[in-house]
Design a protein around this motif. Structure first.
Motif, PDB file in Angstrom:
ATOM      1  N   LEU A   1       0.830  -1.208   0.000  1.00 21.99           N
ATOM      2  CA  LEU A   1       0.000   0.000   0.000  1.00 21.99           C
ATOM      3  C   LEU A   1       0.862   1.255   0.000  1.00 21.99           C
ATOM      4  O   LEU A   1       0.643   2.178  -0.804  1.00 21.99           O
ATOM      5  CB  LEU A   1      -0.934   0.009   1.215  1.00 21.99           C
ATOM      6  CG  LEU A   1      -1.780   1.267   1.365  1.00 21.99           C
ATOM      7  CD1 LEU A   1      -2.998   1.170   0.465  1.00 21.99           C
ATOM      8  CD2 LEU A   1      -2.187   1.483   2.790  1.00 21.99           C
ATOM      9  N   LEU A   2       1.866   1.309   0.880  1.00 20.07           N
ATOM     10  CA  LEU A   2       2.704   2.496   0.974  1.00 20.07           C
ATOM     11  C   LEU A   2       3.521   2.723  -0.299  1.00 20.07           C
ATOM     12  O   LEU A   2       3.776   3.872  -0.675  1.00 20.07           O
ATOM     13  CB  LEU A   2       3.629   2.409   2.190  1.00 20.07           C
ATOM     14  CG  LEU A   2       2.934   2.484   3.549  1.00 20.07           C
ATOM     15  CD1 LEU A   2       3.942   2.301   4.676  1.00 20.07           C
ATOM     16  CD2 LEU A   2       2.190   3.794   3.704  1.00 20.07           C
ATOM     17  N   ASN A   3       3.918   1.657  -0.962  1.00 24.04           N
ATOM     18  CA  ASN A   3       4.675   1.798  -2.203  1.00 24.04           C
ATOM     19  C   ASN A   3       3.795   2.192  -3.378  1.00 24.04           C
ATOM     20  O   ASN A   3       4.292   2.738  -4.357  1.00 24.04           O
ATOM     21  CB  ASN A   3       5.441   0.512  -2.522  1.00 24.04           C
ATOM     22  CG  ASN A   3       6.645   0.334  -1.611  1.00 24.04           C
ATOM     23  OD1 ASN A   3       7.274   1.309  -1.210  1.00 24.04           O
ATOM     24  ND2 ASN A   3       6.951  -0.904  -1.270  1.00 24.04           N
ATOM     25  N   GLU A   4       2.501   1.934  -3.304  1.00 28.90           N
ATOM     26  CA  GLU A   4       1.592   2.243  -4.411  1.00 28.90           C
ATOM     27  C   GLU A   4       1.030   3.659  -4.363  1.00 28.90           C
ATOM     28  O   GLU A   4       0.578   4.167  -5.377  1.00 28.90           O
ATOM     29  CB  GLU A   4       0.433   1.241  -4.436  1.00 28.90           C
ATOM     30  CG  GLU A   4       0.832  -0.138  -4.877  1.00 28.90           C
ATOM     31  CD  GLU A   4      -0.310  -1.140  -4.801  1.00 28.90           C
ATOM     32  OE1 GLU A   4      -1.443  -0.746  -4.455  1.00 28.90           O
ATOM     33  OE2 GLU A   4      -0.055  -2.323  -5.079  1.00 28.90           O
ATOM     34  N   ILE A   5       1.046   4.289  -3.201  1.00 27.12           N
ATOM     35  CA  ILE A   5       0.466   5.638  -3.107  1.00 27.12           C
ATOM     36  C   ILE A   5       1.572   6.692  -3.136  1.00 27.12           C
ATOM     37  O   ILE A   5       2.746   6.393  -2.904  1.00 27.12           O
ATOM     38  CB  ILE A   5      -0.419   5.793  -1.838  1.00 27.12           C
ATOM     39  CG1 ILE A   5       0.379   5.592  -0.557  1.00 27.12           C
ATOM     40  CG2 ILE A   5      -1.593   4.852  -1.896  1.00 27.12           C
ATOM     41  CD1 ILE A   5      -0.423   5.810   0.699  1.00 27.12           C
TER      42      ILE A   5
ATOM     43  N   ALA B   1      -2.527   7.786   5.123  1.00 24.77           N
ATOM     44  CA  ALA B   1      -2.867   6.371   4.975  1.00 24.77           C
ATOM     45  C   ALA B   1      -2.457   5.581   6.217  1.00 24.77           C
ATOM     46  O   ALA B   1      -3.235   4.762   6.731  1.00 24.77           O
ATOM     47  CB  ALA B   1      -2.195   5.794   3.736  1.00 24.77           C
ATOM     48  N   VAL B   2      -1.250   5.831   6.712  1.00 25.47           N
ATOM     49  CA  VAL B   2      -0.774   5.123   7.910  1.00 25.47           C
ATOM     50  C   VAL B   2      -1.629   5.494   9.113  1.00 25.47           C
ATOM     51  O   VAL B   2      -1.995   4.616   9.914  1.00 25.47           O
ATOM     52  CB  VAL B   2       0.724   5.410   8.161  1.00 25.47           C
ATOM     53  CG1 VAL B   2       1.146   4.940   9.548  1.00 25.47           C
ATOM     54  CG2 VAL B   2       1.572   4.745   7.100  1.00 25.47           C
ATOM     55  N   ASN B   3      -1.990   6.767   9.247  1.00 27.37           N
ATOM     56  CA  ASN B   3      -2.839   7.172  10.370  1.00 27.37           C
ATOM     57  C   ASN B   3      -4.200   6.491  10.288  1.00 27.37           C
ATOM     58  O   ASN B   3      -4.750   6.069  11.310  1.00 27.37           O
ATOM     59  CB  ASN B   3      -2.987   8.690  10.414  1.00 27.37           C
ATOM     60  CG  ASN B   3      -1.723   9.382  10.854  1.00 27.37           C
ATOM     61  OD1 ASN B   3      -0.868   8.790  11.511  1.00 27.37           O
ATOM     62  ND2 ASN B   3      -1.572  10.630  10.475  1.00 27.37           N
ATOM     63  N   SER B   4      -4.754   6.367   9.094  1.00 34.24           N
ATOM     64  CA  SER B   4      -6.035   5.673   8.925  1.00 34.24           C
ATOM     65  C   SER B   4      -5.913   4.193   9.254  1.00 34.24           C
ATOM     66  O   SER B   4      -6.775   3.618   9.929  1.00 34.24           O
ATOM     67  CB  SER B   4      -6.545   5.834   7.492  1.00 34.24           C
ATOM     68  OG  SER B   4      -6.833   7.175   7.228  1.00 34.24           O
TER      69      SER B   4
END
Length: 176
Positions: free
Chosen positions: A59-63, A71-74
């Motif tokens: 996820l982190l590499n795709e955004i 995203a991490v906070n969510s």
């Protein structure tokens, strides 16, 4: 002295919470390091338990990089909510907040209705006495009357608890 300098170096280069949890070396440019600091190990533990480290990495590499913190906070919020309530997660909090918004909207609607009624009463009083701009504005429950000199005044309403319809303030005086 050597131990003191090595301890300060190790604390300076301590692995992020994700790498420490996964028991791997935290490399420069680690995708987790900016979002899972070493002093917040439970944050990554919850995210890993609910979503898995490989899914979070993907996820982190795709955004885009500027979207990663949100995203991490969510993910962390949802993971913590899922740990507390495995079935509903953050839906419980969302439902609570939606009910609160509905309640507050009803209160706001009622306050707006009161303001409309007040404005209508003000308009009605001003339209009844347009030639007397100095007559004080009174709420609608006040009735007007004339004294023995022909001047208009506002009569105080009667209150049922005192039993005196003409003088709500007791015996003697004119109610003022």
């Amino acid at each position: 002295m050597a131990s003191s300098s090595s301890s300060s170096i190790s604390s300076y280069n301590s692995p992020c919470a994700a790498c420490k949890f996964l028991r791997r070396k935290c490399m420069p440019g680690c995708v987790f390091a900016p979002y899972f600091p070493p002093e917040e190990p439970q944050k990554f533990a919850n995210v890993h338990k609910i979503f898995g480290a490989s899914n979070v990495t993907k996820l982190l590499n795709e955004i885009l990089p500027h979207q990663r913190e949100d995203a991490v906070n969510s993910l962390a919020y949802e993971a913590e909510a899922r740990v507390r309530d495995p079935v509903f997660g953050c839906v419980t909090a969302i439902s609570f907040l939606q009910r609160q918004v509905e309640r507050l909207q009803k209160e706001l609607d009622a306050a707006n209705a009161d303001l409309v009624r007040f404005a209508a009463n003000e308009y009605q009083i001003n339209s009844i006495h347009p030639q007397h701009p100095m007559i004080p504005r009174q709420p609608q429950f006040m009735g007007s009357a004339y004294n023995n000199r022909g001047y208009e005044f506002y009569q105080m309403p009667s209150f049922p608890w005192n039993g005196n319809v003409n003088n709500p303030f007791g015996s003697g005086g004119n109610g003022y």
